[in-house]
Design a protein around this motif. Sequence first.
Motif, PDB file in Angstrom:
ATOM      1  N   GLY A 291      56.919  25.109  -3.035  1.00 52.07           N
ATOM      2  CA  GLY A 291      57.470  25.413  -1.721  1.00 52.07           C
ATOM      3  C   GLY A 291      57.777  24.161  -0.924  1.00 52.07           C
ATOM      4  N   ILE A 292      56.898  23.158  -1.019  1.00 49.70           N
ATOM      5  CA  ILE A 292      57.126  21.891  -0.311  1.00 49.70           C
ATOM      6  C   ILE A 292      58.376  21.200  -0.850  1.00 49.70           C
ATOM      7  CG2 ILE A 292      56.204  19.564   0.046  1.00 49.70           C
ATOM      8  CD1 ILE A 292      53.405  20.864   0.034  1.00 49.70           C
ATOM      9  N   ALA A 293      58.508  21.153  -2.186  1.00 47.72           N
ATOM     10  CA  ALA A 293      59.656  20.470  -2.794  1.00 47.72           C
ATOM     11  C   ALA A 293      60.967  21.141  -2.408  1.00 47.72           C
ATOM     12  CB  ALA A 293      59.487  20.443  -4.311  1.00 47.72           C
ATOM     13  N   LEU A 294      61.010  22.479  -2.516  1.00 45.27           N
ATOM     14  CA  LEU A 294      62.246  23.191  -2.183  1.00 45.27           C
ATOM     15  C   LEU A 294      62.536  23.121  -0.686  1.00 45.27           C
ATOM     16  CD1 LEU A 294      61.788  26.331  -4.455  1.00 45.27           C
ATOM     17  CD2 LEU A 294      63.478  24.519  -4.743  1.00 45.27           C
ATOM     18  N   GLY A 295      61.497  23.299   0.152  1.00 41.08           N
ATOM     19  CA  GLY A 295      61.707  23.214   1.592  1.00 41.08           C
ATOM     20  C   GLY A 295      62.173  21.835   2.016  1.00 41.08           C
ATOM     21  N   THR A 296      61.624  20.797   1.389  1.00 33.79           N
ATOM     22  CA  THR A 296      62.047  19.425   1.692  1.00 33.79           C
ATOM     23  C   THR A 296      63.496  19.201   1.284  1.00 33.79           C
ATOM     24  OG1 THR A 296      59.786  18.612   1.399  1.00 33.79           O
ATOM     25  CG2 THR A 296      61.562  16.996   1.247  1.00 33.79           C
ATOM     26  N   ALA A 297      63.878  19.727   0.115  1.00 29.34           N
ATOM     27  CA  ALA A 297      65.256  19.566  -0.349  1.00 29.34           C
ATOM     28  C   ALA A 297      66.238  20.247   0.605  1.00 29.34           C
ATOM     29  CB  ALA A 297      65.394  20.142  -1.760  1.00 29.34           C
ATOM     30  N   ILE A 298      65.882  21.453   1.068  1.00 27.36           N
ATOM     31  CA  ILE A 298      66.769  22.162   1.995  1.00 27.36           C
ATOM     32  C   ILE A 298      66.845  21.426   3.332  1.00 27.36           C
ATOM     33  CG2 ILE A 298      67.028  24.288   3.326  1.00 27.36           C
ATOM     34  CD1 ILE A 298      65.833  25.793   0.951  1.00 27.36           C
ATOM     35  N   ALA A 299      65.711  20.954   3.831  1.00 28.53           N
ATOM     36  CA  ALA A 299      65.707  20.205   5.094  1.00 28.53           C
ATOM     37  C   ALA A 299      66.539  18.929   4.965  1.00 28.53           C
ATOM     38  CB  ALA A 299      64.276  19.872   5.505  1.00 28.53           C
ATOM     39  N   ALA A 300      66.429  18.247   3.830  1.00 30.35           N
ATOM     40  CA  ALA A 300      67.213  17.021   3.620  1.00 30.35           C
ATOM     41  C   ALA A 300      68.699  17.331   3.580  1.00 30.35           C
ATOM     42  CB  ALA A 300      66.767  16.340   2.325  1.00 30.35           C
TER      43      ALA A 300
ATOM     44  N   PHE B 173      52.871  18.287   7.618  1.00 29.13           N
ATOM     45  CA  PHE B 173      53.504  19.513   7.145  1.00 29.13           C
ATOM     46  C   PHE B 173      53.118  19.810   5.699  1.00 29.13           C
ATOM     47  CE2 PHE B 173      57.293  19.247  10.276  1.00 29.13           C
ATOM     48  CZ  PHE B 173      56.480  19.782  11.270  1.00 29.13           C
ATOM     49  N   ALA B 174      53.243  18.784   4.843  1.00 32.79           N
ATOM     50  CA  ALA B 174      52.930  18.969   3.427  1.00 32.79           C
ATOM     51  C   ALA B 174      51.454  19.308   3.231  1.00 32.79           C
ATOM     52  CB  ALA B 174      53.305  17.726   2.636  1.00 32.79           C
ATOM     53  N   GLY B 175      50.586  18.577   3.933  1.00 31.91           N
ATOM     54  CA  GLY B 175      49.153  18.849   3.828  1.00 31.91           C
ATOM     55  C   GLY B 175      48.806  20.242   4.311  1.00 31.91           C
ATOM     56  N   GLY B 176      49.464  20.678   5.375  1.00 31.97           N
ATOM     57  CA  GLY B 176      49.228  22.030   5.876  1.00 31.97           C
ATOM     58  C   GLY B 176      49.639  23.086   4.869  1.00 31.97           C
ATOM     59  N   ALA B 177      50.778  22.860   4.195  1.00 31.44           N
ATOM     60  CA  ALA B 177      51.235  23.817   3.183  1.00 31.44           C
ATOM     61  C   ALA B 177      50.259  23.886   2.010  1.00 31.44           C
ATOM     62  CB  ALA B 177      52.629  23.433   2.699  1.00 31.44           C
TER      63      ALA B 177
END
Length: 825
Positions: free
Chosen positions: A769-778, A803-807
């Motif tokens: 989820g972090i990787a995909l969410g980061t890619a979309i945000a970028a 954010f990442a740590g929270g996820a």
Amino acid sequence: MRSFVPNGLARAAVRFKPASFAGTFVALMMSALIVSACGILLETGVRASVPPERYAKAPVVAAADQYARFVTGSGDSRSESADPLPDTARVDAALADKVARVHGVEAAVPDFTFPVRQGDGMLTGHGWGSHAFTGAVLTSGVAPRAGEVVLAASAEGAAVGDTVTLETAIGRADFRVSGLAKAGSGDTAEGGIAWFADARSPALAGHPGKADAIAVLAEDGTDADVLAAGVKKALAGSDAEAHTGDGRGAVEDRGLGYAKEMLTGLGGSFGGIAATVAVFTASGTVALSVAQRAREFALLRAVGATPRQIRRAVAAEAVLVAPLAGLVGCLPGVGLAHWWFGQLKDRGAIPDAVELHISWIPLVVAVGTGLLTALVAGWAAGRRPSKIKPGQALAEASVERLRPGVIRILLGLGALVGGGFLTVVAARSAGDDAANAALGVVMLFMLAVALLGPLVARLCAALFGIALSAGDASASLAAANSRTNARRSASAITPIVLAMAFASTLVFMHTSESHVAAQQLRGGVTADHVVTDPAGLPIDAAARAARTPGVDAAVGLLETQVLVPVGSGGDRWLQGSTTQGISGSGEELAKVQDLDVRGGSLDRIGKGRIAIDKTLATSAKVGVGDKLALYLPDGTRTDPEVVAVYGRGLGLSAVTMDRASLAPHVTSPFDSTLLIRGGNAKALAPLGEVTDASGYAVEQNTDRELNAWANYTMAAVLGGFAAVAAANTLVMTVLDRRRELGTLRLIGSTRRQIMRMLRWEGLLVALAGIALGTAIAAATLIPMMRGLTGEEPYVPPLGYAAFAGGAVALGLVAVTLPARAALRR
């Protein structure tokens, strides 16, 4: 309708297996919370009004339209937008004579309100004629004539016959105190008040021949509606309009227009996105709940249940759960709306007189939306198990389908391609065009992740599984489980992607803009000293500073906003652009401010000639030598020539023009900032608060941080909702695996091994989820920031780590707690 009536099967399912519906209840409750809160803000924005105070005794008020009307298109495609003006639009004071001749009018009084400096303090100036409708009364002396003033009786040290020195738009002058007066109920200004002769007030205000409004007093027995109709007829052909009722309050409180725009923007634009996300997430949870009971539906089909009975059971379950979840969710939704509205009011964004409007409409919409979401999602999820043959249903209930349906794949690929296309469009655009395109990027990519979720989850499991395969048996089993049960993993990954994508976009959009603005501000202010005063500097501050020994240049800045048409074709709108009116020449400005000129010359700034920021130039599609149509703060239309384009408009001002052209169109004639080259701070101290360039930059950045509150709040609402949805989904998936966990215990696995496996699965879901969410945000932020600032996004490492740590923490906790409960049984 009989299909929606709860049957015995639906009631039994909810009664004997409440845990199966708890997740659905929470998701629909959160959806109702978001929809009801945003709906309440939207309705408040539409219905917002303020009762008149200053004009309470005037049944009709004539005033100019306080909105800039911008028309695009023609014929059937013609549309008109209305944007609140940055300052007050005024009317011709001579219209008062025309209105006074209307039958039933006792008096038509031009009203003037303007700031006045007295030493280091500020007064509010009015024409004495306003006492007729405000209730101000003389306690001593007589009404003022030219060169005279009436002061408030509460003013210390004031006496009739004294001479006071006051500063107005026409400069510093001595006035004889002709009288003292007690302020009336309509004199709502804070601080001292000064009344001047009506004939001199327009000039003292800096607007010769103009009045803020015309208060119309009625003769006894005159009907207000009849009077308003007569006034309206008398104003025909002018730019003035007749206002009655709470419309009079809108005339005296310009903040109402901005409040309505902000509330409708929050409730409509942001509310639309938030509601879409909420419904989208809730539908996924409902679909997961139905899918988890595929075995039950298969058994029902095997013992003779018809497809219609299965579909009816699913619909009836939605009718049982959704309305109650919606009603429960509306209660915190009302609380969220109250808190949000109160915070906006505390920050001065909403006038104190505006009240939060709560009716049944947004609450019914919230409950109805949840019910419709549950019905549609349940129907879609239960469609296949109700149609296939009983034997096939039992087989599919035991083994997950390898891929989604063809239609779902095609829609997901379409969303993916659309997101990629808008990414390219955003990268090639500038200003708000880039921001609007980037919004479509995040929405389409999120839709693609949801539709292609099982395939994406299987791909992520395969990639992360390579690393997990090198671990112990628990890690390998976690990777195998994630690959085999991709649908289950996808339902947990999607909310985490939502949380990361939206929270990162909203928060890092602000950090990026603030970072660039701070850099431009630090590099742009080259003055040795910066003099400021919250109430405005003395009218001759620049001239006095220039005469100070050692001063090489002194330039005053009159800061406000103008409205500029931007966009292209039929998709054009008015954009508010920060503006500075300079008291000196462009050559003098260059000594105290480095605007980073990219084309043209600042030396040519003058009447009918302006300089603008490069981003604004791109958005408005103009360059050096072109005419730029714009609306001045009071709504006056003009089309000055662009003589220079510069690069530091985000940190400084997007538009630079001469002060003489700007001052007649603003309420306050006093400069807010004075930039000085040379001299010493001690000699400049009498002018105001003196600081250096770095200190001034810190103050400006503090103001920007206060404005960030709205972005952070929206990120918290969306991110918080998505986080709850993610935790809710993970809990549902773990509790649904009691049979699987029990089997692992029976074949010899220890509790510790099972917990370790589940933690690995939770970590895999969180990282995916972090990787995909980061890619979309970028993909959203990079083109957006290049268009808005010309720079790459600025992501504070600690912010992203939080954010990442929270996820990750969310994924681990949401798996561990229900797993412990399940293993105790």
